[in-house]
Design an enzyme around this catalytic site. Structure first.
Site, mmCIF file in Angstrom:
data_model
loop_
_atom_site.group_PDB
_atom_site.id
_atom_site.type_symbol
_atom_site.label_atom_id
_atom_site.label_comp_id
_atom_site.label_asym_id
_atom_site.label_seq_id
_atom_site.Cartn_x
_atom_site.Cartn_y
_atom_site.Cartn_z
ATOM 1 N N CYS A 58 -26.741 -0.739 -20.035
ATOM 2 C CA CYS A 58 -27.977 -1.462 -19.762
ATOM 3 C C CYS A 58 -28.068 -2.659 -20.701
ATOM 4 C CB CYS A 58 -29.151 -0.503 -19.942
ATOM 5 S SG CYS A 58 -30.467 -1.096 -20.975
ATOM 6 N N GLU A 59 -28.326 -3.829 -20.134
ATOM 7 C CA GLU A 59 -28.296 -5.030 -20.960
ATOM 8 C C GLU A 59 -29.530 -5.173 -21.840
ATOM 9 O OE1 GLU A 59 -27.849 -8.317 -18.304
ATOM 10 O OE2 GLU A 59 -29.997 -8.494 -17.924
ATOM 11 N N HIS A 60 -30.536 -4.355 -21.625
ATOM 12 C CA HIS A 60 -31.738 -4.451 -22.463
ATOM 13 C C HIS A 60 -31.602 -3.648 -23.754
ATOM 14 C CE1 HIS A 60 -33.702 -5.094 -18.333
ATOM 15 N NE2 HIS A 60 -33.432 -6.258 -18.879
ATOM 16 N N HIS A 61 -30.853 -2.547 -23.700
ATOM 17 C CA HIS A 61 -30.748 -1.687 -24.881
ATOM 18 C C HIS A 61 -29.307 -1.443 -25.323
ATOM 19 C CE1 HIS A 61 -34.557 -0.604 -22.795
ATOM 20 N NE2 HIS A 61 -35.030 -0.630 -24.007
ATOM 21 N N GLN A 115 -29.471 -2.192 -13.152
ATOM 22 C CA GLN A 115 -28.999 -1.475 -11.961
ATOM 23 C C GLN A 115 -29.210 -2.275 -10.676
ATOM 24 O OE1 GLN A 115 -30.148 2.658 -11.824
ATOM 25 N NE2 GLN A 115 -29.854 2.762 -9.615
ATOM 26 N N CYS A 133 -31.226 5.008 -21.949
ATOM 27 C CA CYS A 133 -32.289 4.358 -22.722
ATOM 28 C C CYS A 133 -33.647 4.952 -22.357
ATOM 29 C CB CYS A 133 -32.268 2.841 -22.514
ATOM 30 S SG CYS A 133 -32.466 2.319 -20.805
HETATM 31 ZN ZN LIG Z 1 -32.267 0.103 -21.058
#
Ligand SMILES: [Zn+2]
Length: 225
Positions: A115-118, A156, A186
């Site tokens: 996941c690119e956010h976490h 996703q 995450c």
């Molecule tokens: Zn994430």
């Protein structure tokens, strides 16, 4: 109707090796400068992991952590190796003319992404269907397309779209459907999501978008347990 389960296929392993060998550039200089650039990037990531460990209050010189920054850097490069690959590379010689118009489905293609956010893993399964319009592709290549896009930093929804677009572009089929079911660490690890609760995303193009019957047929076949 052709109906396949991902486990019937050899996965992407043998094809990965083929692609690697293609990259055995004949030009020595080019290869050497690429290797230098690669080791520079690896050192950069390694240093960053050292900084992270220090920031966590860890002693980077304690025995268990001595090689951790380097190992973590190599692992991160592996998990994002999809940046170095394109679908054109793998599809070039894998598309065939075939008078087959029935729905082709491959379900349960395993995927692992970040996941690119976490920068934390999400993983699950992709189900793919297309309605051929003269062109068909080797089934294991569909799994490779999933791999190329999932081995990058992702969300996703975009991953689902990129897989569908790549197939649409390469095969110009009458329709493409992609569904991804994935568990996001995450969310699970922070308690936002229960262990087994998965996120489902889908992209329907062409006939799968316009024709309820085709869409239903695909969803019934893929989502039943
Ligand atoms: Zn994430």
């Amino acid at each position: 109707m052709e109906y396949h389960h991902a486990s019937e296929m050899n996965g992407g392993v043998s094809e990965y090796l083929v692609i690697e060998s293609k990259h055995n550039c004949t030009c020595k200089q080019e290869k050497e400068s690429k290797e230098a650039a690669d080791s520079k990037k690896l050192a950069l990531i390694e240093n960053a992991y050292s900084t992270i460990l220090t920031g966590l209050g860890e002693d980077v010189d304690r025995e268990g952590l001595l090689r951790t920054p380097l190992r973590a850097a190599k692992a991160m490069q592996f998990l994002t190796k999809g940046y170095k690959e394109t679908t054109q590379d793998i599809l070039n010689d894998a598309i065939f003319d075939e008078n087959h118009e029935e729905m082709v489905i491959v379900k349960d293609i395993e995927l692992f992404s970040l996941c690119e956010h976490h920068l934390v893993p999400f993983f699950g399964k992709a189900h793919i269907a297309y309605l051929p319009n003269k062109k068909v592709v080797g089934l294991s290549k569909l799994a490779r397309i999933v791999e190329i896009y999932s081995r990058r930093l992702q969300v996703q929804e975009r991953l689902t779209k990129q897989i569908a677009s790549a197939i649409a572009e390469a095969l110009e089929p009458a329709g493409v459907a992609v569904v991804i079911e994935a568990v996001h660490m995450c969310m699970v690890m922070r308690g936002v999501q229960k262990m087994n609760a998965s996120t489902v995303t889908s992209v329907m193009l062409g006939r799968f978008h316009d024709d309820t019957k085709a869409r239903k047929e695909f969803l019934t076949l893929t989502l039943k347990k």
